[in-house]
Design an enzyme around this catalytic site. Structure first.
Site, mmCIF file in Angstrom:
data_model
loop_
_atom_site.group_PDB
_atom_site.id
_atom_site.type_symbol
_atom_site.label_atom_id
_atom_site.label_comp_id
_atom_site.label_asym_id
_atom_site.label_seq_id
_atom_site.Cartn_x
_atom_site.Cartn_y
_atom_site.Cartn_z
ATOM 1 N N GLY B 32 6.479 4.020 -41.680
ATOM 2 C CA GLY B 32 5.552 4.214 -40.565
ATOM 3 C C GLY B 32 5.118 2.926 -39.894
ATOM 4 O O GLY B 32 4.478 2.956 -38.848
ATOM 5 N N CYS B 241 14.003 34.618 -29.538
ATOM 6 C CA CYS B 241 14.986 34.097 -28.585
ATOM 7 C C CYS B 241 15.717 35.263 -27.915
ATOM 8 O O CYS B 241 16.162 36.192 -28.589
ATOM 9 C CB CYS B 241 15.984 33.197 -29.308
ATOM 10 S SG CYS B 241 17.407 32.742 -28.296
ATOM 11 N N CYS B 244 19.650 34.998 -29.218
ATOM 12 C CA CYS B 244 20.079 35.166 -30.608
ATOM 13 C C CYS B 244 19.028 35.876 -31.460
ATOM 14 O O CYS B 244 19.246 36.109 -32.643
ATOM 15 C CB CYS B 244 20.442 33.819 -31.230
ATOM 16 S SG CYS B 244 19.014 32.823 -31.679
ATOM 17 N N CYS B 266 16.390 29.705 -27.368
ATOM 18 C CA CYS B 266 16.317 28.584 -28.307
ATOM 19 C C CYS B 266 16.475 27.257 -27.573
ATOM 20 O O CYS B 266 17.383 27.101 -26.751
ATOM 21 C CB CYS B 266 17.449 28.663 -29.331
ATOM 22 S SG CYS B 266 17.180 29.869 -30.619
ATOM 23 N N CYS B 272 21.307 28.257 -31.919
ATOM 24 C CA CYS B 272 21.409 29.524 -31.193
ATOM 25 C C CYS B 272 22.861 30.041 -31.213
ATOM 26 O O CYS B 272 23.125 31.195 -31.519
ATOM 27 C CB CYS B 272 20.941 29.321 -29.762
ATOM 28 S SG CYS B 272 20.640 30.846 -28.861
#
Lengths: 368, 293
Positions: B32, B241, B244, B266, B272
């Site tokens: 970080g 979605c 899909c 998606c 997808c």
């Protein structure tokens, strides 16, 4: 649709083809040559070399041609090439006192050793469009002075004899000139790095900042001690030889700004200096650079920092036009994922307000 | 001038790669923490992924398989352009399948499919400093990180709640890494934040213009900042979605007409497509399938 599914690659190729077509323009006209750009658009070539930090006229002219005259794009092209070049070492400091001067003026003296030399300047032209340039009229040969090896002393040396101006800054003997294209940048910066950043900084940005100091935002009472344009020798120490050898000559513009200074707890009353040095011929850039350099010395000289031009982090972080144009223009890349997140949030917040308003109405109705 | 076009494997010279690898190693050692590095000028504009490209160029080898996504999609123009760049300068294999990739360079999304050990996710980062919009000065924000002085960030999140009743940060939502540094996850939607937590994959972040590299090593704690009474929560979509039928994934809103018609699909195009290949079908896909039968 610029994110057409599976179409991206073909779309990019087609766009590049169209770009090449527009770059060439009308095929019935002859295309400009690199030589023509170097010779007839020399100041554009100079700007590209200066802000790309690479002294090579042919490559800069190629970049100008490839970029259709978009100079920031040309600077970008040349820089992306420069970054791949190996570093052999650093030259010895240029001695601008030995410059083959083509132009040299001082605003602080009426006349001075070496004289005032106007050189190829726009300064006293009347800005009237010249119809003779619509066609290719022959141009007379200019008058030339006989070449001489006369060393033209610098105005700062004249003032230095009286001790009225601060001397050139000193670095410890083992100081290696910094290079912000090779080392991570950190604030506060040493002056050599700051000058490097300014030398490759955007002309327009530095012009505006320099102008702002004249209008009172960090005023520093400047006089043009001297501007000189001409060729200087670049020399480099070669370890095995033990002396400096010449690598060639480059054309530079140097500006020494002399600034009145009342003195502070850190320095006595004396003239101080702002310095500008730029590849090629660019007085505007060299003068702006020296104004901003002087403004950025506020901390060193114990002055109050009150204006943008005196703020090192602000100035240096935003002076690079290749960085700036990249980040500004990246906004045109797709951002729809983030936008979707914001859309959902705004819808939800509006729904909350609507709900609160309706329930308020219900309460009111109940009260009636 | 004709030999201008010869470049080293993956464009960067080996010295530069070594310098960047050192920065990456330091970044991994201090999760970080933003490591300054001497970012190079790349042949694409700043702000268009130069940081990510430099990181990828420094870690990629001839055996790697590269996937590049932008907004979750493999076929957005900039993803296409970066993928083509590496095909040209490194001649590496490329893929759109998340599971086949050894290196995934991304802008604004983390793939839906869980990443595995050995994979590396490279993020393109515009502004690496999570405190930047609270304090514009680098000299100040570095001090704040050094002293672990993150009060300002909590005040900002608190003010959000006071003004809007909720934390109104929807993307680039700040996280705390390994209990020490507050980090900007790059402008991914906060939906993706939980995927960073204890990820099996190595996550590298490159900011070219701002000259910073940072990292989240595998199996590292990544916690989104929040308050006990206002816990962190991710976006939820009301419908699956349309292509899909996937639920619990990030969706893009596609406008269909000028009468308010829209569908949600998606954002992760590979995810997808894979679902559709396995026979999943959403509301907008189903009719054509029936018609075919």
């Amino acid at each position: 649709m610029y994110v057409a599914v599976k179409g991206g690659e073909a779309a990019i190729n087609n766009a590049h083809e169209l770009l090449a077509d527009r770059r060439r323009g009308d095929r019935s006209l002859p295309s400009v040559t690199i030589g023509q750009i170097i010779e007839q658009l020399g100041l554009a070539v100079d700007r590209v070399m200066a802000e790309a930090s690479l002294y090579d006229r042919a490559l800069a002219a190629l970049a100008v041609r490839q970029s259709r005259g978009d100079l920031i794009e040309a600077i970008f092209l040349l820089r992306a090439y420069r970054t791949t070049l190996p570093r052999f070492g650093a030259s010895v400091p240029l001695d601008t006192a030995t410059m083959k001067v083509e132009r040299r003026i001082s605003a602080t003296y009426k006349d001075l050793p070496g004289g005032q030399l106007l050189g190829p300047t726009f300064d006293y032209t009347h800005r009237l469009l010249d119809p003779s340039l619509l066609t290719d009229e022959p141009v007379d040969e200019p008058k030339r002075k006989d070449a001489s090896d006369e060393r033209i002393m610098r105005v700062s040396d004249i003032l230095a004899h009286e001790g009225l101006i601060e001397p050139d800054g000193e670095f410890p003997a083992d100081h290696l000139a910094g290079d912000l294209t090779r080392e991570p940048m950190e604030f506060p910066m040493s002056r050599d790095l700051r000058l490097q950043a300014l030398a490759r900084g955007d002309e327009g940005f530095l012009l505006a900042l320099g102008y702002s100091t004249q209008r009172g935002y960090g005023r520093n009472h400047p006089f043009v001690g001297e501007i000189r344009i001409g060729e200087v020798e670049v020399e480099m120490e070669v370890a095995e030889l033990g002396f400096a050898v010449s690598l060639g000559r480059i054309r530079v513009t140097e500006c020494q700004m002399v600034n009145q200074f009342k003195g502070s707890s850190k320095a006595p009353p004396q003239f101080t200096r702002g310095y500008g040095l730029v590849f090629g011929q660019s007085e505007r850039k060299a003068m702006s650079m020296s104004l901003v350099d002087r403004a950025l010395r506020a901390e060193e000289l114990g002055e109050d920092i009150t204006a943008p031009a005196q703020d090192e982090e602000f100035v240096i972080s935003h002076s690079d036009n290749v960085q700036a144009t990249g980040f500004v223009e990246h906004l045109k890349l797709p951002h729809y994922v983030d936008f979707q997140a914001e859309l959902a949030l705004v819808r939800k917040m509006r729904a909350d307000i609507e709900a609160a308003r309706n329930s308020g109405k219900d309460l009111q109705e109940a009260a009636e | 001038m004709t030999d201008l076009a010869t470049y080293n494997f993956a464009y960067l010279d080996e010295q530069t790669k070594r310098m960047i690898r050192r920065a990456i190693l330091k970044a991994i050692a201090i999760p970080g923490y933003q490591v300054p590095f001497a970012s190079r000028e790349m042949p694409m504009p700043y702000g268009w992924g130069t940081g990510g490209v430099q990181v990828t160029a420094s870690i990629i080898g001839p055996e790697d398989v590269l996937k590049v996504i932008d907004q979750g999609a493999d076929d957005t123009t900039n993803a296409v352009s970066i993928r083509a760049f590496f095909q040209k300068v490194a001649n590496v294999a490329v893929t759109t399948h998340t599971k086949d990739a050894t290196i995934i360079q991304t802008r604004h999304r983390i793939p839906e499919q869980k990443l595995a050990e050995g994979q590396i996710l490279v993020y393109q980062v515009p502004i690496p400093e999570p405190l930047r919009f609270l304090e514009p000065r680098e000299t100040e924000t570095r001090k704040m990180h050094a002293l672990e002085e993150y009060g300002l960030m909590h005040v900002k999140l608190y003010e959000d709640i006071a003004h809007n009743g909720r934390i109104s940060k929807t993307y680039a939502y700040p996280v705390k890494v390994a209990g020490r540094y507050v980090m900007d996850p790059s402008p991914t939607p906060k939906f993706d934040n939980p995927k960073m937590h204890l990820s099996e994959a190595l996550q590298l972040f490159g900011a070219g213009r701002e000259k910073r590299i940072y990292a989240v090593p595998p199996y590292t704690e990544v916690v989104s900042l929040d308050f006990e009474d206002y816990p962190f929560e991710i976006q939820k979509f009301e419908q699956p979605c349309a292509l899909c039928g996937a639920e619990g994934v990030y969706l893009d809103e596609v406008v269909l007409d000028d009468k308010g018609g829209r569908m949600f699909v998606c954002s992760d195009t590979d995810h997808c497509e894979e679902r559709r290949e396995h026979g999943h079908a959403g509301a907008m896909l189903a009719p054509s399938k029936e018609a075919a039968e």
